[in-house]
Design a protein around this motif. Structure first.
Motif, PDB file in Angstrom:
ATOM      1  N   ILE A  37      66.413  62.725  77.368  1.00 37.41           N
ATOM      2  CA  ILE A  37      66.732  63.372  78.649  1.00 37.41           C
ATOM      3  C   ILE A  37      67.304  64.773  78.459  1.00 37.41           C
ATOM      4  O   ILE A  37      67.487  65.494  79.428  1.00 37.41           O
ATOM      5  CB  ILE A  37      67.684  62.508  79.512  1.00 37.41           C
ATOM      6  N   ALA A  38      67.561  65.146  77.215  1.00 40.03           N
ATOM      7  CA  ALA A  38      68.087  66.480  76.946  1.00 40.03           C
ATOM      8  C   ALA A  38      66.993  67.539  77.003  1.00 40.03           C
ATOM      9  O   ALA A  38      67.286  68.733  77.006  1.00 40.03           O
ATOM     10  CB  ALA A  38      68.777  66.512  75.579  1.00 40.03           C
ATOM     11  N   PHE A  39      65.738  67.118  77.058  1.00 39.69           N
ATOM     12  CA  PHE A  39      64.618  68.046  77.000  1.00 39.69           C
ATOM     13  C   PHE A  39      63.739  67.980  78.227  1.00 39.69           C
ATOM     14  O   PHE A  39      63.690  66.978  78.931  1.00 39.69           O
ATOM     15  CB  PHE A  39      63.726  67.725  75.790  1.00 39.69           C
ATOM     16  N   PHE A  40      63.024  69.057  78.447  1.00 38.29           N
ATOM     17  CA  PHE A  40      61.943  69.065  79.423  1.00 38.29           C
ATOM     18  C   PHE A  40      60.777  69.833  78.819  1.00 38.29           C
ATOM     19  O   PHE A  40      60.959  70.667  77.938  1.00 38.29           O
ATOM     20  CB  PHE A  40      62.388  69.646  80.776  1.00 38.29           C
ATOM     21  N   GLN A  41      59.584  69.501  79.282  1.00 40.12           N
ATOM     22  CA  GLN A  41      58.377  70.135  78.766  1.00 40.12           C
ATOM     23  C   GLN A  41      58.188  71.504  79.419  1.00 40.12           C
ATOM     24  O   GLN A  41      58.540  71.700  80.585  1.00 40.12           O
ATOM     25  CB  GLN A  41      57.144  69.261  79.041  1.00 40.12           C
ATOM     26  N   TYR A  42      57.629  72.422  78.639  1.00 35.35           N
ATOM     27  CA  TYR A  42      57.368  73.761  79.145  1.00 35.35           C
ATOM     28  C   TYR A  42      56.083  74.270  78.517  1.00 35.35           C
ATOM     29  O   TYR A  42      55.802  73.988  77.350  1.00 35.35           O
ATOM     30  CB  TYR A  42      58.540  74.699  78.798  1.00 35.35           C
ATOM     31  N   THR A  43      55.302  75.006  79.292  1.00 31.42           N
ATOM     32  CA  THR A  43      54.079  75.620  78.785  1.00 31.42           C
ATOM     33  C   THR A  43      54.291  77.120  78.678  1.00 31.42           C
ATOM     34  O   THR A  43      54.584  77.788  79.681  1.00 31.42           O
ATOM     35  CB  THR A  43      52.879  75.322  79.709  1.00 31.42           C
ATOM     36  N   VAL A  44      54.172  77.637  77.465  1.00 29.14           N
ATOM     37  CA  VAL A  44      54.362  79.062  77.203  1.00 29.14           C
ATOM     38  C   VAL A  44      53.198  79.833  77.830  1.00 29.14           C
ATOM     39  O   VAL A  44      52.034  79.513  77.592  1.00 29.14           O
ATOM     40  CB  VAL A  44      54.426  79.338  75.682  1.00 29.14           C
ATOM     41  N   ILE A  53      61.828  83.422  77.221  1.00 29.43           N
ATOM     42  CA  ILE A  53      62.100  82.049  77.668  1.00 29.43           C
ATOM     43  C   ILE A  53      63.604  81.779  77.633  1.00 29.43           C
ATOM     44  O   ILE A  53      64.157  81.191  78.567  1.00 29.43           O
ATOM     45  CB  ILE A  53      61.319  81.041  76.800  1.00 29.43           C
ATOM     46  N   ALA A  54      64.270  82.222  76.572  1.00 34.84           N
ATOM     47  CA  ALA A  54      65.725  82.033  76.470  1.00 34.84           C
ATOM     48  C   ALA A  54      66.435  82.723  77.631  1.00 34.84           C
ATOM     49  O   ALA A  54      67.357  82.154  78.229  1.00 34.84           O
ATOM     50  CB  ALA A  54      66.228  82.563  75.133  1.00 34.84           C
ATOM     51  N   TYR A  55      66.014  83.922  77.949  1.00 39.42           N
ATOM     52  CA  TYR A  55      66.642  84.645  79.056  1.00 39.42           C
ATOM     53  C   TYR A  55      66.415  83.914  80.386  1.00 39.42           C
ATOM     54  O   TYR A  55      67.332  83.778  81.192  1.00 39.42           O
ATOM     55  CB  TYR A  55      66.118  86.079  79.136  1.00 39.42           C
ATOM     56  N   THR A  56      65.194  83.429  80.593  1.00 37.26           N
ATOM     57  CA  THR A  56      64.853  82.739  81.841  1.00 37.26           C
ATOM     58  C   THR A  56      65.658  81.458  82.021  1.00 37.26           C
ATOM     59  O   THR A  56      66.170  81.188  83.105  1.00 37.26           O
ATOM     60  CB  THR A  56      63.342  82.410  81.879  1.00 37.26           C
ATOM     61  N   TRP A  65      66.979  81.396  69.457  1.00 40.37           N
ATOM     62  CA  TRP A  65      67.043  80.480  68.316  1.00 40.37           C
ATOM     63  C   TRP A  65      66.966  79.029  68.793  1.00 40.37           C
ATOM     64  O   TRP A  65      66.387  78.173  68.123  1.00 40.37           O
ATOM     65  CB  TRP A  65      68.317  80.694  67.488  1.00 40.37           C
ATOM     66  N   LEU A  66      67.537  78.744  69.982  1.00 43.74           N
ATOM     67  CA  LEU A  66      67.521  77.385  70.523  1.00 43.74           C
ATOM     68  C   LEU A  66      66.098  76.987  70.948  1.00 43.74           C
ATOM     69  O   LEU A  66      65.686  75.847  70.748  1.00 43.74           O
ATOM     70  CB  LEU A  66      68.493  77.275  71.697  1.00 43.74           C
ATOM     71  N   VAL A  67      65.355  77.939  71.490  1.00 45.17           N
ATOM     72  CA  VAL A  67      63.955  77.688  71.858  1.00 45.17           C
ATOM     73  C   VAL A  67      63.165  77.325  70.599  1.00 45.17           C
ATOM     74  O   VAL A  67      62.402  76.360  70.583  1.00 45.17           O
ATOM     75  CB  VAL A  67      63.332  78.918  72.555  1.00 45.17           C
ATOM     76  N   LEU A  68      63.368  78.088  69.536  1.00 41.39           N
ATOM     77  CA  LEU A  68      62.651  77.848  68.282  1.00 41.39           C
ATOM     78  C   LEU A  68      63.138  76.568  67.611  1.00 41.39           C
ATOM     79  O   LEU A  68      62.338  75.740  67.167  1.00 41.39           O
ATOM     80  CB  LEU A  68      62.806  79.046  67.351  1.00 41.39           C
ATOM     81  N   ASP A 165      67.687  71.056  77.932  1.00 40.83           N
ATOM     82  CA  ASP A 165      68.237  71.260  79.258  1.00 40.83           C
ATOM     83  C   ASP A 165      69.440  72.197  79.163  1.00 40.83           C
ATOM     84  O   ASP A 165      70.295  72.018  78.291  1.00 40.83           O
ATOM     85  CB  ASP A 165      68.662  69.907  79.836  1.00 40.83           C
ATOM     86  N   PRO A 166      69.507  73.200  80.027  1.00 41.09           N
ATOM     87  CA  PRO A 166      70.623  74.155  79.959  1.00 41.09           C
ATOM     88  C   PRO A 166      72.006  73.513  80.018  1.00 41.09           C
ATOM     89  O   PRO A 166      72.970  74.075  79.500  1.00 41.09           O
ATOM     90  CB  PRO A 166      70.388  75.061  81.171  1.00 41.09           C
ATOM     91  N   SER A 167      72.124  72.307  80.587  1.00 43.43           N
ATOM     92  CA  SER A 167      73.442  71.652  80.658  1.00 43.43           C
ATOM     93  C   SER A 167      73.945  71.244  79.269  1.00 43.43           C
ATOM     94  O   SER A 167      75.128  70.957  79.102  1.00 43.43           O
ATOM     95  CB  SER A 167      73.386  70.438  81.584  1.00 43.43           C
TER      96      SER A 167
END
Length: 182
Positions: A37-44, A53-56, A65-68, A165-167
């Protein structure tokens, strides 16, 4: 002397250059990454960078670094999706041109059996049923896969990433600071 989150990370040599080893992690961070539940899917999107993506999602390019890290990406040049322009340049560099990439057959796939064979194997068994110690395969159903199709599929698969997830970012940042800064 470096400041911030990564200042106490060990220095390693990577691709002939000195770099901080970002692959160090803590158990709590690993636990957060193991939590579905800590993650969600995203399409680049085409041309989108980890920094964008990090800024968004995290309101800071410094969370790239967290995205990678969330996607086990170590080499952004080979493990991050290329833009349309980058793919065109890649085809020219690797295959000579885009049309050449569309003509060059890399391997053959058979959706019925769910595996691929190289051209040499296909040529050897094109006129007879393919039989080995584990499976017997009919001559029919093999589809050629061009370099272009292979590279496009690979690049499209790289577009599917997961984002934390940003939380969870404050917890991860705190754990990383404790780990890295002692």
């Amino acid at each position: 002397m470096p400041k911030g989150l990564f200042k106490n990370l060990p220095i390693i040599e990577y691709d002939g250059k000195l770099a901080r080893n970002l692959m160090v992690s803590s158990k709590i961070v690993k636990d957060a990454f193991a939590n579905p539940i800590a993650f969600f899917q995203y399409t680049v999107e085409d041309g989108e960078t980890p920094e964008e993506i990090a800024y968004t999602f995290y309101d800071s390019v410094f969370y790239s670094w967290l995205v990678l890290f969330s996607n086990d990406i170590v080499d952004v040049h080979n493990e991050w999706p290329k833009s349309y322009k980058q793919m065109t340049e890649y085809y020219i560099q690797k295959y000579g041109s885009v049309p050449a990439a569309k003509e060059q057959i890399l391997h053959y796939k058979n959706p019925k059996y769910g595996f691929t064979i190289n051209q040499a194997t296909y040529s050897r068994y094109a006129n007879s049923d393919f039989v080995d110690a584990t499976i017997s395969v009919e001559r029919t159903g093999w589809e050629p896969v061009t370099a272009f199709e292979h590279e496009e599929e690979r690049n499209d698969n790289l577009r599917n990433i997961k984002l934390i997830d940003p939380s969870f970012t404050d917890q991860i940042k705190s754990e990383m600071e404790l780990l890295f800064n002692g």
